[in-house]
Design a protein around this motif. Structure first.
Motif, mmCIF file in Angstrom:
data_model
loop_
_atom_site.group_PDB
_atom_site.id
_atom_site.type_symbol
_atom_site.label_atom_id
_atom_site.label_comp_id
_atom_site.label_asym_id
_atom_site.label_seq_id
_atom_site.Cartn_x
_atom_site.Cartn_y
_atom_site.Cartn_z
ATOM 1 N N ALA A 55 -23.333 -53.021 35.482
ATOM 2 C CA ALA A 55 -23.277 -52.133 36.641
ATOM 3 C C ALA A 55 -24.556 -52.203 37.456
ATOM 4 C CB ALA A 55 -23.009 -50.707 36.178
ATOM 5 N N ALA A 56 -25.704 -52.465 36.785
ATOM 6 C CA ALA A 56 -26.972 -52.533 37.503
ATOM 7 C C ALA A 56 -26.996 -53.673 38.518
ATOM 8 C CB ALA A 56 -28.130 -52.692 36.515
ATOM 9 N N ASP A 57 -26.148 -54.695 38.319
ATOM 10 C CA ASP A 57 -26.084 -55.829 39.231
ATOM 11 C C ASP A 57 -24.956 -55.687 40.247
ATOM 12 O OD1 ASP A 57 -28.185 -57.035 37.824
ATOM 13 O OD2 ASP A 57 -26.798 -57.952 36.407
ATOM 14 N N LEU A 84 -29.191 -49.619 28.909
ATOM 15 C CA LEU A 84 -29.914 -48.492 29.485
ATOM 16 C C LEU A 84 -31.296 -48.903 29.970
ATOM 17 C CD1 LEU A 84 -29.030 -45.743 26.842
ATOM 18 C CD2 LEU A 84 -27.868 -46.235 28.991
ATOM 19 N N LEU A 85 -31.858 -49.969 29.370
ATOM 20 C CA LEU A 85 -33.195 -50.420 29.758
ATOM 21 C C LEU A 85 -33.207 -50.988 31.173
ATOM 22 C CD1 LEU A 85 -34.375 -52.101 26.434
ATOM 23 C CD2 LEU A 85 -34.773 -49.765 27.229
ATOM 24 N N ARG A 86 -32.029 -51.188 31.752
ATOM 25 C CA ARG A 86 -31.963 -51.660 33.133
ATOM 26 C C ARG A 86 -32.221 -50.532 34.127
ATOM 27 N NH1 ARG A 86 -28.834 -56.321 33.534
ATOM 28 N NH2 ARG A 86 -29.540 -56.376 35.690
ATOM 29 N N ARG A 87 -32.214 -49.299 33.652
ATOM 30 C CA ARG A 87 -32.429 -48.169 34.552
ATOM 31 C C ARG A 87 -33.891 -48.115 35.001
ATOM 32 N NH1 ARG A 87 -29.133 -42.860 33.224
ATOM 33 N NH2 ARG A 87 -31.187 -41.971 33.681
ATOM 34 N N PRO A 88 -34.144 -47.914 36.285
ATOM 35 C CA PRO A 88 -35.544 -47.893 36.752
ATOM 36 C C PRO A 88 -36.336 -46.700 36.250
ATOM 37 C CG PRO A 88 -34.031 -47.369 38.545
ATOM 38 C CD PRO A 88 -33.193 -47.828 37.402
ATOM 39 N N ALA A 137 -20.336 -39.647 31.115
ATOM 40 C CA ALA A 137 -19.525 -40.285 32.152
ATOM 41 C C ALA A 137 -18.407 -41.118 31.548
ATOM 42 C CB ALA A 137 -20.414 -41.149 33.046
ATOM 43 N N LEU A 138 -18.678 -41.788 30.423
ATOM 44 C CA LEU A 138 -17.622 -42.560 29.753
ATOM 45 C C LEU A 138 -16.534 -41.640 29.215
ATOM 46 C CD1 LEU A 138 -19.749 -45.223 27.840
ATOM 47 C CD2 LEU A 138 -18.182 -45.626 29.745
ATOM 48 N N ALA A 139 -16.936 -40.475 28.729
ATOM 49 C CA ALA A 139 -15.933 -39.506 28.270
ATOM 50 C C ALA A 139 -15.043 -39.072 29.426
ATOM 51 C CB ALA A 139 -16.630 -38.293 27.654
ATOM 52 N N GLY A 140 -15.645 -38.913 30.610
ATOM 53 C CA GLY A 140 -14.846 -38.577 31.781
ATOM 54 C C GLY A 140 -13.901 -39.696 32.165
ATOM 55 N N GLU A 141 -14.402 -40.939 32.130
ATOM 56 C CA GLU A 141 -13.549 -42.081 32.460
ATOM 57 C C GLU A 141 -12.355 -42.183 31.515
ATOM 58 O OE1 GLU A 141 -13.864 -44.894 34.971
ATOM 59 O OE2 GLU A 141 -14.599 -42.997 35.765
ATOM 60 N N ALA A 142 -12.554 -41.776 30.284
ATOM 61 C CA ALA A 142 -11.489 -41.886 29.282
ATOM 62 C C ALA A 142 -10.459 -40.769 29.390
ATOM 63 C CB ALA A 142 -12.101 -41.884 27.878
ATOM 64 N N THR A 143 -10.722 -39.705 30.136
ATOM 65 C CA THR A 143 -9.839 -38.529 30.116
ATOM 66 C C THR A 143 -9.333 -38.085 31.480
ATOM 67 O OG1 THR A 143 -11.817 -37.104 30.153
ATOM 68 C CG2 THR A 143 -10.875 -37.633 27.995
ATOM 69 N N TYR A 144 -10.042 -38.380 32.554
ATOM 70 C CA TYR A 144 -9.628 -37.852 33.857
ATOM 71 C C TYR A 144 -8.260 -38.381 34.294
ATOM 72 C CZ TYR A 144 -13.759 -35.199 35.190
ATOM 73 O OH TYR A 144 -14.751 -34.246 35.265
ATOM 74 N N ALA A 145 -7.970 -39.635 34.010
ATOM 75 C CA ALA A 145 -6.687 -40.201 34.443
ATOM 76 C C ALA A 145 -5.520 -39.449 33.818
ATOM 77 C CB ALA A 145 -6.626 -41.686 34.081
ATOM 78 N N ALA A 146 -5.611 -39.171 32.525
ATOM 79 C CA ALA A 146 -4.538 -38.433 31.849
ATOM 80 C C ALA A 146 -4.417 -37.017 32.400
ATOM 81 C CB ALA A 146 -4.799 -38.401 30.348
ATOM 82 N N GLN A 147 -5.540 -36.391 32.711
ATOM 83 C CA GLN A 147 -5.508 -35.030 33.256
ATOM 84 C C GLN A 147 -4.842 -35.026 34.632
ATOM 85 O OE1 GLN A 147 -9.354 -33.195 33.612
ATOM 86 N NE2 GLN A 147 -8.523 -31.170 34.107
ATOM 87 N N LEU A 148 -5.157 -36.009 35.461
ATOM 88 C CA LEU A 148 -4.547 -36.078 36.787
ATOM 89 C C LEU A 148 -3.055 -36.355 36.692
ATOM 90 C CD1 LEU A 148 -7.326 -38.050 38.710
ATOM 91 C CD2 LEU A 148 -6.619 -35.684 39.112
ATOM 92 N N LYS A 201 -24.270 -44.725 38.575
ATOM 93 C CA LYS A 201 -25.683 -44.365 38.696
ATOM 94 C C LYS A 201 -26.371 -44.398 37.332
ATOM 95 C CE LYS A 201 -28.491 -40.241 39.490
ATOM 96 N NZ LYS A 201 -28.426 -38.793 39.805
ATOM 97 N N ALA A 202 -25.725 -43.845 36.298
ATOM 98 C CA ALA A 202 -26.334 -43.757 34.968
ATOM 99 C C ALA A 202 -26.609 -45.133 34.373
ATOM 100 C CB ALA A 202 -25.443 -42.960 34.029
ATOM 101 N N LEU A 203 -25.845 -46.139 34.791
ATOM 102 C CA LEU A 203 -26.042 -47.495 34.293
ATOM 103 C C LEU A 203 -27.032 -48.291 35.148
ATOM 104 C CD1 LEU A 203 -22.335 -48.286 33.408
ATOM 105 C CD2 LEU A 203 -24.214 -48.037 31.786
ATOM 106 N N GLY A 204 -27.650 -47.622 36.121
ATOM 107 C CA GLY A 204 -28.654 -48.295 36.941
ATOM 108 C C GLY A 204 -28.093 -48.965 38.174
ATOM 109 N N GLY A 205 -26.837 -48.672 38.514
ATOM 110 C CA GLY A 205 -26.238 -49.277 39.694
ATOM 111 C C GLY A 205 -26.591 -48.512 40.953
#
Length: 491
Positions: free
Chosen positions: A52-54, A287-291, A389-400, A461-465
């Motif tokens: 994601a940082a790239d 995570l080390l890619r984060r500034p 954020a990964l927990a959100g990615e795994a659950t928001y679709a089912a909730q919607l 953002k959390a992955l440095g993107g």
């Protein structure tokens, strides 16, 4: 012969510069990351070889209007400007500190006229004596045998790199903030439109109940219930208008200017405004890619260098002052061949008792321990942000999906309730309940949709993107510079 004298005079200076590579700073070792080795719930997103940082924000954010807003914010946001100016400040401070590692060489001249009383003169001497000097010299240059100046310079350099990484952090944060403010504005517009259409439907229901009441078919309770439903939505409409205005104000602040009227056409509000999947990777080393983590490590490297400077204060300090030029009692003949002049003044100071020196070393060591804790906390915070954020990615679709089905069921229930009320089977209370359920579900769907979009931005953002405008396949120059600096210091 004169050349030999010159070489003997400046030999200690050259020798001091050669020996100044010694350093008493501890050997740097990067602390172990105090987090699990694998990211949780990465799922299919981990299969991508890209990071994601790239991933450029132009590819991640697919809404043309949002892209234009991000460009404006990067040009005009005042917080980002301050971050850039702080980098300039840190670069200047590093230049000042680095200059102490080199001798200050200058060309100068001086004259001195002295009148002595008669009883202090030599027999036959003039009452006024004159001395003129001109030449090339250095002033109090410290021979850095034990690395004090070098470590102070290194600490300033690491502070500069940390500030530069802080600028990248501010850049990424701004991109995410603009996106989140934009989505909040779009969601407020959706809620306002929903309240407007619901108000029209409630007005029609009220008019129908009022007609039935006037004809003696419906009671006062039904009329009051229909009126309360109408006014409730009217209040919601005013609330959403306020939220829409506040969201626009927040976006304008981030842009650093008014929102232009000639923006590109906005994409349909929804998941297609963002890249469908954020490339994550499995290892927590991403995570080390984060500034911000890069900045914390440079702060740690600077603290490590400060320990070397504090240790060097326990050893002798050697400084040199010298001049090479001409001296004469007469200004007119100053630069004559027989008036060559040089002076060489070494100065050695050895501390015997200096309680402050011990205290300075304790302070430097304590600050390094603080920097280690801050570095580790930065990694832990980053891990938590990515995991959330990964927990959100795994659950928001089912909730919607569940809310979509609930909205469909609530709409059918409202239609059936109206038919039963029109046929005199149920009271208006059933219609009221069904209307509330549908409106609440529709609002919740918009809110969860907004949360889903915001969560994906947070993951990016959390992955440095968000640092690169366009997707890159190789490490960016800034990352390469920071990595090479860290490796060089570690060695």
């Amino acid at each position: 012969m004169k050349q030999q004298v010159f070489r003997r005079a400046w030999l200690p200076l050259v020798l001091g510069v050669v020996l100044s590579g010694c350093s008493l700073a501890p050997k740097y070792e990067r602390p172990q990351a105090p987090v699990p080795a694998q990211l949780p719930l990465a799922g299919a997103a981990a299969e991508s070889s890209d990071m994601a940082a790239d991933l450029g924000w132009r590819e991640f954010f697919r809404d043309p209007q949002l892209q234009a807003l991000i460009e404006l914010a990067l040009e005009n946001n005042r917080d980002l400007r301050m971050a850039v100016y702080r980098v300039d400040e840190a670069r200047g401070l590093y230049g000042v500190q680095f200059s102490d590692r080199l001798p200050t060489i200058g060309i100068g001249g001086q004259g001195q006229l002295t009148r002595l009383p008669e009883d202090m003169r030599q027999p036959g001497a003039d009452s006024v004596t004159r001395t003129y000097q001109a030449g090339l010299g250095i002033t109090s240059f410290e021979i850095d045998l034990f690395g004090r100046v070098r470590n102070l310079s290194e600490a300033a350099y690491q502070q500069y790199l940390a500030t530069e990484a802080g600028r990248r952090t501010a850049h990424i944060a701004l991109v995410a903030q603009v996106a989140q403010a934009y989505f909040s504005l779009r969601a407020a517009e959706q809620q306002y439109a929903l309240a407007g259409s619901t108000l029209k439907a409630r007005q029609q229901s009220y008019d129908l109940v009022k007609l039935r009441y006037d004809n003696g078919v419906a009671g006062a309770l039904d009329l009051n219930q229909a009126s309360s439903q109408l006014e409730s939505v009217r209040a919601d409409l005013v609330q959403f208008e306020r939220l829409k205005t506040q969201a626009a104000n927040a976006l304008q602040l981030l842009l650093g200017q008014s929102v232009p009227a000639d923006l590109p056409t906005a994409a349909t509000f929804g998941k297609d405004q963002l890249l469908a999947q954020v490339p994550v990777g499995l290892s927590s080393e991403v995570l080390l890619r984060r500034p911000d983590i890069d900045s914390a490590e440079h702060q740690l490297l600077g603290a490590n260098a400060n320990i070397g400077a504090a240790r060097a204060a326990f050893f002798p300090n050697i400084s040199l002052t010298g001049i090479l030029g001409f001296a004469s009692p007469a200004l007119g003949g100053l630069f004559g061949s027989g008036n060559r002049y040089w002076t060489f003044q070494p100065n050695i100071t050895m501390p015997i008792f200096a309680g402050g020196t011990v205290g300075n070393l304790q302070v430097a060591e304590a600050r390094k321990n603080i920097a280690i804790a801050q570095y580790e906390k930065s990694i832990q915070t980053a891990f938590r942000e990515v995991a959330d954020a990964l927990a959100g990615e795994a659950t928001y679709a089912a909730q919607l999906d569940a809310l979509r089905r609930l909205e469909q069921s609530a709409a059918e229930s409202l239609e059936l309730s109206r038919l039963r009320y029109d046929n005199g089977i149920d009271s208006f209370l059933q219609v009221q309940t069904a209307e509330i359920t549908l409106f609440t579900t529709q609002q919740q769907f918009i809110q969860v949709g907004l949360a889903s979009l915001t969560n994906r931005v947070e993951l990016y953002k959390a992955l440095g993107g968000g640092w690169n405008a366009d997707t890159v396949s190789e490490t960016s120059p800034d990352t390469e510079q920071a990595a090479s600096t860290t490796q060089g210091d570690a060695s």
